[in-house]
Write a protein that holds these residues in place. Sequence first.
Motif, PDB file in Angstrom:
ATOM      1  N   PRO A 103       0.814  -1.219   0.000  1.00 17.17           N
ATOM      2  CA  PRO A 103       0.000   0.000   0.000  1.00 17.17           C
ATOM      3  C   PRO A 103       0.853   1.277   0.000  1.00 17.17           C
ATOM      4  O   PRO A 103       1.901   1.308   0.648  1.00 17.17           O
ATOM      5  N   TYR A 104       0.399   2.280  -0.701  1.00 18.35           N
ATOM      6  CA  TYR A 104       1.054   3.606  -0.708  1.00 18.35           C
ATOM      7  C   TYR A 104      -0.034   4.675  -0.617  1.00 18.35           C
ATOM      8  O   TYR A 104      -1.115   4.516  -1.183  1.00 18.35           O
ATOM      9  N   LYS A 121       9.449   5.925  -0.011  1.00 22.98           N
ATOM     10  CA  LYS A 121      10.786   5.804   0.581  1.00 22.98           C
ATOM     11  C   LYS A 121      11.344   4.441   0.199  1.00 22.98           C
ATOM     12  O   LYS A 121      10.648   3.427   0.307  1.00 22.98           O
ATOM     13  N   SER A 129       9.434  -0.977  -2.912  1.00 23.56           N
ATOM     14  CA  SER A 129       9.964   0.391  -2.960  1.00 23.56           C
ATOM     15  C   SER A 129      11.113   0.480  -3.964  1.00 23.56           C
ATOM     16  O   SER A 129      11.245   1.468  -4.697  1.00 23.56           O
TER      17      SER A 129
HETATM   18  C1  LIG Z   1      -1.590   1.809   4.730  1.00 25.63           C
HETATM   19  C2  LIG Z   1      -0.134   1.971   4.349  1.00 25.63           C
HETATM   20  C3  LIG Z   1       0.276   3.067   3.628  1.00 25.63           C
HETATM   21  C4  LIG Z   1       1.611   3.207   3.241  1.00 25.63           C
HETATM   22  N1  LIG Z   1       1.998   4.318   2.556  1.00 25.63           N
HETATM   23  C5  LIG Z   1       3.300   4.460   2.199  1.00 25.63           C
HETATM   24  C6  LIG Z   1       3.737   5.632   1.499  1.00 25.63           C
HETATM   25  O1  LIG Z   1       2.955   6.530   1.171  1.00 25.63           O
HETATM   26  N2  LIG Z   1       5.048   5.722   1.190  1.00 25.63           N
HETATM   27  C7  LIG Z   1       5.970   4.752   1.533  1.00 25.63           C
HETATM   28  O2  LIG Z   1       7.156   4.896   1.207  1.00 25.63           O
HETATM   29  N3  LIG Z   1       5.569   3.641   2.196  1.00 25.63           N
HETATM   30  C8  LIG Z   1       4.260   3.471   2.517  1.00 25.63           C
HETATM   31  N4  LIG Z   1       3.863   2.338   3.185  1.00 25.63           N
HETATM   32  C9  LIG Z   1       4.849   1.268   3.400  1.00 25.63           C
HETATM   33  C10 LIG Z   1       4.899   0.418   2.115  1.00 25.63           C
HETATM   34  O3  LIG Z   1       3.648  -0.193   1.895  1.00 25.63           O
HETATM   35  C11 LIG Z   1       5.938  -0.706   2.163  1.00 25.63           C
HETATM   36  O4  LIG Z   1       5.782  -1.413   3.358  1.00 25.63           O
HETATM   37  C12 LIG Z   1       7.353  -0.175   2.062  1.00 25.63           C
HETATM   38  O5  LIG Z   1       7.517   0.526   0.837  1.00 25.63           O
HETATM   39  C13 LIG Z   1       8.380  -1.320   2.107  1.00 25.63           C
HETATM   40  O6  LIG Z   1       8.054  -2.278   1.132  1.00 25.63           O
HETATM   41  P1  LIG Z   1       9.197  -3.070   0.351  1.00 25.63           P
HETATM   42  O7  LIG Z   1       8.537  -4.167  -0.441  1.00 25.63           O
HETATM   43  O8  LIG Z   1      10.056  -2.124  -0.387  1.00 25.63           O
HETATM   44  O9  LIG Z   1      10.054  -3.664   1.538  1.00 25.63           O
HETATM   45  P2  LIG Z   1      10.239  -5.209   1.918  1.00 25.63           P
HETATM   46  O10 LIG Z   1      10.857  -5.930   0.757  1.00 25.63           O
HETATM   47  O11 LIG Z   1       8.931  -5.725   2.424  1.00 25.63           O
HETATM   48  O12 LIG Z   1      11.256  -5.075   3.095  1.00 25.63           O
HETATM   49  C14 LIG Z   1      12.647  -4.764   2.850  1.00 25.63           C
HETATM   50  C15 LIG Z   1      13.359  -4.351   4.104  1.00 25.63           C
HETATM   51  O13 LIG Z   1      12.888  -3.064   4.534  1.00 25.63           O
HETATM   52  C16 LIG Z   1      12.378  -3.123   5.851  1.00 25.63           C
HETATM   53  N5  LIG Z   1      11.164  -2.283   5.893  1.00 25.63           N
HETATM   54  C17 LIG Z   1      10.069  -2.427   5.118  1.00 25.63           C
HETATM   55  N6  LIG Z   1       9.128  -1.492   5.444  1.00 25.63           N
HETATM   56  C18 LIG Z   1       9.654  -0.761   6.449  1.00 25.63           C
HETATM   57  C19 LIG Z   1       9.195   0.341   7.226  1.00 25.63           C
HETATM   58  N7  LIG Z   1       7.991   0.919   7.012  1.00 25.63           N
HETATM   59  N8  LIG Z   1      10.032   0.833   8.182  1.00 25.63           N
HETATM   60  C20 LIG Z   1      11.250   0.300   8.397  1.00 25.63           C
HETATM   61  N9  LIG Z   1      11.757  -0.731   7.679  1.00 25.63           N
HETATM   62  C21 LIG Z   1      10.976  -1.266   6.742  1.00 25.63           C
HETATM   63  C22 LIG Z   1      12.022  -4.583   6.075  1.00 25.63           C
HETATM   64  O14 LIG Z   1      12.115  -4.939   7.437  1.00 25.63           O
HETATM   65  C23 LIG Z   1      13.077  -5.301   5.275  1.00 25.63           C
HETATM   66  O15 LIG Z   1      14.253  -5.430   6.000  1.00 25.63           O
HETATM   67  C24 LIG Z   1       2.550   2.210   3.578  1.00 25.63           C
HETATM   68  C25 LIG Z   1       2.131   1.097   4.312  1.00 25.63           C
HETATM   69  C26 LIG Z   1       0.808   0.975   4.710  1.00 25.63           C
HETATM   70  C27 LIG Z   1       0.394  -0.231   5.494  1.00 25.63           C
END
Ligand SMILES: Cc1cc2nc3c(=O)[nH]c(=O)nc-3n(C[C@H](O)[C@H](O)[C@H](O)COP(=O)(O)OP(=O)(O)OC[C@H]3O[C@@H](n4cnc5c(N)ncnc54)[C@H](O)[C@@H]3O)c2cc1C
Length: 515
Positions: A103-104, A121, A129
């Motif tokens: 979700p974003y 981010k 991301s």
């Molecule tokens: C309702 C909702 C709205 C969101 N809106 C946004 C948004 O507007 N912009 C945005 O950038 N993200 C947002 N997020 C977070 C986003 O959905 C993802 O969780 C985030 O981008 C990481 O996903 P990834 O697949 O890149 O990381 P993954 O492949 O799942 O994880 C990679 C690594 O990053 C670490 N990691 C992942 N997420 C986080 C975190 N939040 N904090 C610290 N470490 C983390 C994990 O532990 C792992 O080590 C939102 C989440 C929710 C639930």
Amino acid sequence: MTIIQRTIPKAIKVAGVAGFAGLGIYCTKQFSTAFAESNEPKPVFSGLGFTTLRLQSTKTVNHNTKRLVFEYPNESARSGLTLTSALLAITHPEGSWLPTIRPYTPISDLDEPGRIELMVKKYPDGKASGYLHSLKPGDSLRFATSLKGYQWKQNEFSHAYLLAGGAGITPIYQLIKGILKNPQDRTKLTLVFGVNSEEDLLLKEELDRYATEFPDRFNYIYTVSRPKEENSPYRTGYIDEELLRSTFKESTQNTKVFICGPPAMEDSLVGTRRSPEGILSRLGFSKDQSLVYRYASDLKSQTTVPGTAKMSGQTKSLYPEPNVLTSSLKVGAVTGSAGLIYGGISGVIRSPHPVIHSISCGIHWFACGASFWWLRSNILKLHYEDKATPKQRAYVSALSGGVAGGAVTRLMGGRLVPGLVVFSLLGYVGQSSYNAIDTWQMENANTTSKPFLQRMADSKWIPLKSLSDDDYRGILNEKVLSIEAEIALIDDKIGELEKLKTSGLESGNSDPAAK
Ligand SMILES: Cc1cc2nc3c(=O)[nH]c(=O)nc-3n(C[C@H](O)[C@H](O)[C@H](O)COP(=O)(O)OP(=O)(O)OC[C@H]3O[C@@H](n4cnc5c(N)ncnc54)[C@H](O)[C@@H]3O)c2cc1C
């Protein structure tokens, strides 16, 4: 057998195709009835189904964050999203066979025609991301349906406190934008935004502008934990109790606190199941006055995330103290029920009147349990002010057990000394065992805290895998997507076959003419 093997996958495919066709027809019908009478194009994210949007532009904000603007197929179309909402983006990370859905939160005006903007981010090794950061203008991104967050109602609260950490600013910013642009909404807003360093102050320009434009309704505090500038103009430190105490100047009545940040920040503010007293409860907010956007809900085991609020020391709880009498009666009810059962069983074996034996035993155990707990709670509260060490608790339990057990046993016609000795031993051993388990649990709190059944399921000896609701939802989503991909392949094949057919016909037609 072979027929069955062949027909089942086919049947699934047909069902999948039929399902999607049905879904498509349903969605199209929904949209066309709703917008047939008006000239407005249908909202982009209303109804079920997938939406593919073209990336119009990207902007690098800092070392790990980008803003991505997507354009709608129709430039006067609007999102159809309500305050607050997020979008589920379907990404295809490199090296991954299956799509990743995350979700974003849109940061542009939800009613803005023609476009929608996300701020993403990039996390180290982040699948979604990383993929989103790799997109170039002109690329397209598919979105699954939208996710509704807290649904804001204008003027529901007189004041909303918004506590954001790092990239958790996006849902908070969506709220600020949505509330301030509504002239009928008079809610006052105070933002506390905690970041690692000055460059992580995302959306700062926009927030500064709002503060100038709405001085009576919006103000903010930025707090930077590791400032890079020598004379940083911002407060240095985390979002901690001291900062919030000075921020929450008004009464907590009719106020709501919205929180979005990394798990450590959320835990310190609202507490955890293990330690339910968070900073907000100490500052007088009840549990239902705060709302956490679980931005990083998949990071349950993560305990420290840079740039967030630190766990601060425990002080006296502002939640109502549990009533000693009620809790004593509850303990009495539990021990009394156990006494009834034990008395019933031993009565059948030993007594000519098992029912009377059972009731007598039940009353005895109830009286022992309730009086033990009442005595113990009062000693801990009045003498130790609820700050007794585990050892002191064990002594208090032994004393209370002895006094309560001895007295009740004597009152029930038994002998004082055996009752006193047995129940004080029970109190001591019971409390010591509890202390030992508690210490062990606290030591393991930051390592593996999986429930027993899950550990069993994770064991290499068990041919099963435990799935959380999210895992299960993820699998279903991935299945839906792979069916969709298969449909696309079938579509391509049909297209190719049709082309072949047309070219075959054409050559068939032209041949006689050539002759
Ligand atoms: C309702 C909702 C709205 C969101 N809106 C946004 C948004 O507007 N912009 C945005 O950038 N993200 C947002 N997020 C977070 C986003 O959905 C993802 O969780 C985030 O981008 C990481 O996903 P990834 O697949 O890149 O990381 P993954 O492949 O799942 O994880 C990679 C690594 O990053 C670490 N990691 C992942 N997420 C986080 C975190 N939040 N904090 C610290 N470490 C983390 C994990 O532990 C792992 O080590 C939102 C989440 C929710 C639930």
